[in-house]
Structure formats: C-alpha cells, structure tokens
Design an enzyme around this catalytic site. Structure first.
Site, PDB file in Angstrom:
ATOM      1  N   GLY A  20       0.859  -1.186   0.000  1.00 46.44           N
ATOM      2  CA  GLY A  20       0.000   0.000   0.000  1.00 46.44           C
ATOM      3  C   GLY A  20       0.888   1.228   0.000  1.00 46.44           C
ATOM      4  O   GLY A  20       2.047   1.163   0.421  1.00 46.44           O
ATOM      5  N   GLN A  38       3.250   9.868   0.927  1.00 44.02           N
ATOM      6  CA  GLN A  38       4.501   9.109   0.874  1.00 44.02           C
ATOM      7  C   GLN A  38       5.268   9.358  -0.425  1.00 44.02           C
ATOM      8  O   GLN A  38       6.411   8.936  -0.555  1.00 44.02           O
ATOM      9  CB  GLN A  38       4.235   7.612   1.053  1.00 44.02           C
ATOM     10  CG  GLN A  38       3.729   7.252   2.449  1.00 44.02           C
ATOM     11  CD  GLN A  38       3.580   5.762   2.597  1.00 44.02           C
ATOM     12  OE1 GLN A  38       2.546   5.198   2.248  1.00 44.02           O
ATOM     13  NE2 GLN A  38       4.612   5.100   3.103  1.00 44.02           N
ATOM     14  N   CYS A  59       6.718  -0.122   7.002  1.00 44.62           N
ATOM     15  CA  CYS A  59       6.228   1.066   6.290  1.00 44.62           C
ATOM     16  C   CYS A  59       7.317   1.537   5.347  1.00 44.62           C
ATOM     17  O   CYS A  59       8.486   1.594   5.728  1.00 44.62           O
ATOM     18  CB  CYS A  59       5.891   2.166   7.305  1.00 44.62           C
ATOM     19  SG  CYS A  59       5.358   3.706   6.531  1.00 44.62           S
ATOM     20  N   LEU A  60       6.933   1.869   4.118  1.00 49.69           N
ATOM     21  CA  LEU A  60       7.923   2.312   3.129  1.00 49.69           C
ATOM     22  C   LEU A  60       8.592   3.616   3.552  1.00 49.69           C
ATOM     23  O   LEU A  60       9.692   3.915   3.110  1.00 49.69           O
ATOM     24  CB  LEU A  60       7.264   2.474   1.754  1.00 49.69           C
ATOM     25  CG  LEU A  60       6.598   1.204   1.198  1.00 49.69           C
ATOM     26  CD1 LEU A  60       6.079   1.448  -0.206  1.00 49.69           C
ATOM     27  CD2 LEU A  60       7.534   0.011   1.234  1.00 49.69           C
ATOM     28  N   HIS A  75      -3.577   1.046   7.938  1.00 49.29           N
ATOM     29  CA  HIS A  75      -2.246   1.640   7.871  1.00 49.29           C
ATOM     30  C   HIS A  75      -2.238   2.836   6.910  1.00 49.29           C
ATOM     31  O   HIS A  75      -1.727   3.910   7.235  1.00 49.29           O
ATOM     32  CB  HIS A  75      -1.261   0.550   7.408  1.00 49.29           C
ATOM     33  CG  HIS A  75       0.152   0.986   7.248  1.00 49.29           C
ATOM     34  ND1 HIS A  75       1.152   0.583   8.111  1.00 49.29           N
ATOM     35  CD2 HIS A  75       0.757   1.764   6.322  1.00 49.29           C
ATOM     36  CE1 HIS A  75       2.313   1.111   7.715  1.00 49.29           C
ATOM     37  NE2 HIS A  75       2.095   1.827   6.622  1.00 49.29           N
ATOM     38  N   GLU A  76      -2.836   2.640   5.723  1.00 52.66           N
ATOM     39  CA  GLU A  76      -2.829   3.721   4.716  1.00 52.66           C
ATOM     40  C   GLU A  76      -3.762   4.862   5.130  1.00 52.66           C
ATOM     41  O   GLU A  76      -3.440   6.033   4.913  1.00 52.66           O
ATOM     42  CB  GLU A  76      -3.214   3.176   3.336  1.00 52.66           C
ATOM     43  CG  GLU A  76      -2.303   2.075   2.797  1.00 52.66           C
ATOM     44  CD  GLU A  76      -0.817   2.398   2.870  1.00 52.66           C
ATOM     45  OE1 GLU A  76      -0.432   3.573   2.754  1.00 52.66           O
ATOM     46  OE2 GLU A  76      -0.025   1.454   3.067  1.00 52.66           O
ATOM     47  N   HIS A 107      -1.983   7.149   7.428  1.00 51.81           N
ATOM     48  CA  HIS A 107      -1.061   8.082   6.750  1.00 51.81           C
ATOM     49  C   HIS A 107      -1.777   9.382   6.375  1.00 51.81           C
ATOM     50  O   HIS A 107      -1.215  10.469   6.518  1.00 51.81           O
ATOM     51  CB  HIS A 107      -0.514   7.454   5.459  1.00 51.81           C
ATOM     52  CG  HIS A 107       0.738   6.662   5.662  1.00 51.81           C
ATOM     53  ND1 HIS A 107       1.902   7.207   6.164  1.00 51.81           N
ATOM     54  CD2 HIS A 107       1.014   5.359   5.404  1.00 51.81           C
ATOM     55  CE1 HIS A 107       2.834   6.270   6.221  1.00 51.81           C
ATOM     56  NE2 HIS A 107       2.319   5.131   5.768  1.00 51.81           N
TER      57      HIS A 107
END
Length: 199
Positions: free
Chosen positions: A60, A65, A111-112, A153-154, A157
């Site tokens: 995701g 991001q 997480c990226l 999670h997304e 963000h």
C-alpha cells in the site's frame, strides 16, 4: 506494508517517485481532500504511486509518501485467504467494527517511509473504507486480515500518522534504530529494482 506480485497495468504506465521518510513534515499532517476528479494529473499520480509502491516492495502507498498532499492511497495486497486486492481510493473514510465485534490482532508491520523497520502493531481484523475512485464514483472497500491491516495503515497516513505513533516510546526507538541500521540497504534494493525495470 510490504508484499509483491506481477505489475498491475497502472504500474506499467507510471514513473518512480521518491518515497518520503519519517520526520518529513508532509507525513505529520492531515492530507487535503481531492476536489477535482477525472483529471489526467490524478490518473498519472495513481500510475506513479503504483509503480513506486512496486519498486519499494509495498502492499500500500499513500499520496503523502510520494510528497503529494492529497487524501488518496493505492494498494496491491492479499487478505488472509490469499485473495489479491488491487486498487485505489480517494478521500477515504475508515470504519472499524464496534468494540463488541472487534478483534484486535498484533502482527508485524512495516512502512515504506520507515525503511527497514518492522514492529508488532495491534489492528482490528476487519475494516471498511468508503470513498471515491479517480472518476468520482463512490467506492466501498471491505478488508479482512492482512488487507484490513493495510487499509488501516494507509488511512492513518492520510491523517498524518505513521505506525510509529501507535507504538510505545521504547518500541518507537527500536523501530528508528532498525531504520538507521537498514535504510541504506533498502534504498539500494529499490534503486536496483527500478533499474531492472528500466525506470
């Protein structure tokens, strides 16, 4: 969040963008609503987000991001039954089950924007997200298991939170230490993957 498969068509059209890293201001504030739908810019952003997510081995990716202040995320994520979910959602509103029907699951999450770190984070095992697609049509996405975790999670963000904000002070320190140790390796892997794709 991370997992991976073959490229969806959006990624084939996209360009790789730089992934923001925890500590950058855009990751710490609530993103703006998307007000214009059906634009070439919005489609291009979604394509770029898909390819960027793929190159970074993500499941995701939220717009902030890739340094874009909009309420939008993309996903390519399996649920616990192995069913693959691929798509995007704009201006999402997250709905979680009520306390009586809620089951919290502690599972490893990465997480990226926190490259190289993984920690156990409690999330509910079901989630619903309501929003719109890039043409403005209403969307409802329901997730269970790992996919429910990805949706939560997304959505976090877009409110200006990474999973670090759900950790104890000690665990947060541990995650940041992991990131310091591993981030250069992670960046090298992403660069190699982009090169292999000729991007």
């Amino acid at each position: 969040m991370s997992v991976r498969h073959d490229l969806p068509p959006e990624a084939e059209r996209g360009s790789v963008r730089r992934v923001t890293v925890v500590g950058e201001e855009i990751l710490g504030r609530r993103c703006q609503e998307v007000t214009e739908f059906g634009t070439a810019e919005l489609s291009a952003l979604i394509d770029d987000m898909f390819l960027t997510m793929y190159v970074a081995d993500g499941a995701g990716l939220a717009a902030n991001q890739v340094d874009v202040d909009l309420r939008l995320f993309v996903y390519d994520c399996p649920d616990d039954d192995g069913i693959r979910h691929v798509g995007h959602i704009i201006n999402p509103v997250l709905e979680l089950p009520g306390p009586g029907s809620r089951r919290l699951v502690d599972a490893s999450e990465g997480c990226l924007s926190v490259p190289g770190a993984t920690m156990a984070v409690p999330r509910t095992d079901r989630a619903v997200v309501r929003g719109r697609d890039k043409d403005g049509n209403p969307l409802v996405i329901e997730g269970t298991g790992y996919f429910a975790r990805c949706l939560q999670h997304e959505a976090d963000h877009l409110e200006g939170h990474t999973y670090l904000s759900r950790l104890s002070k000690r665990d947060r320190k541990d995650a940041l230490r992991q990131m310091e140790d591993r981030r250069e390796d992670v960046f090298a892997q992403r660069a190699a993957k982009a090169e292999n794709l000729g991007r």
